[in-house]
Scaffold this active site. Sequence first.
Site, mmCIF file in Angstrom:
data_model
loop_
_atom_site.group_PDB
_atom_site.id
_atom_site.type_symbol
_atom_site.label_atom_id
_atom_site.label_comp_id
_atom_site.label_asym_id
_atom_site.label_seq_id
_atom_site.Cartn_x
_atom_site.Cartn_y
_atom_site.Cartn_z
ATOM 1 C CE LYS A 68 -4.114 -2.309 1.769
ATOM 2 N NZ LYS A 68 -4.408 -2.300 3.366
ATOM 3 C CG ASP A 104 -8.688 -0.279 3.446
ATOM 4 O OD1 ASP A 104 -9.196 -1.301 2.083
ATOM 5 O OD2 ASP A 104 -7.545 0.140 3.281
#
Length: 276
Positions: A68, A104
């Site tokens: 990420k 997210d």
Amino acid sequence: MAAPDRYAVFGHPVGHSRSPRIHARFAELTGQLIAYEAIDVPPGDFEAALEGFLATGGKGLNITVPHKLAAFDAADVLTPRAQHAGAVNTLALQAQGLLGDNTDGAGLLRDLQHNLGIELAGQRILLVGAGGAARGVLGPLLDAGPASVLIANRSPGRAAELAARFASDGPVSGVALEGARDAFDLVVNATSASLSGEVPALNTRIIGAHTFCYDLAYGAGPTAFLRWADAHGAKGVADGLGMLVEQAAESFELWRGMRPPTAQVLGELRDAMMRP
Ligand code: ATR
């Protein structure tokens, strides 16, 4: 017939990923023609794998552990929420270049507020953990207008650091795990403890009759943290499978411009996981 647009998830390990199945169902249910695969990208190989994927017509990616931060660095343009989270879980090839987004936090909020009917405004929230997962959801939690967010972490310095980073976004502070001592409205477990079947060493007083407990992790049955919360009288518990489906839906919408029906896909996924 035109070839389907190509998408994938990059991770390591990635064999267990449910994203290919989720996106295949989203595509079927919305009538979109896409191909979506899981690609194992070892640490250090991210840039080469990304280049190869884009060179062969790839249109977008989901990014999971441990890439990420590499995806954050690789993006040409970042959405404000990706900038804020300091991590990217979705890449989309657009006219202005490679867009980096982070879905997210939005996925968590959608699961909490829409699927589970949990009020966040004015509530006292305990966020357990101060790693990448906690950082990814803190901004959106603060945006929902809680009375306060207390970050409790095994290493208290990381909790204080994370709180300081988000201080201008709302009422947030950081303590050691044992520093959380009274009942909260919502407890969100963002530690990786569940992955090894462990429960963070929290005081049981954080749970009262009105406390809802959420674990970002998920599995075939309730996580160790959720079993612990239930045993100590939590009002309700939920694992992160709903967040997984909702963050995927946010990515799908960014790529395809339409929202897939998440409730149906979440139900199917839950049924499949319960089957022996
Ligand atoms: P992630 O990206 O999943 O957040 P991470 O950045 O390595 O992974 O962070 C893991 C988080 O889980 C940290 O908050 C870690 O606590 P420390 O900062 O003290 O290491 C927490 N964690 C992992 N195992 C734990 C355990 N058994 N008990 C309590 N906290 C745990």
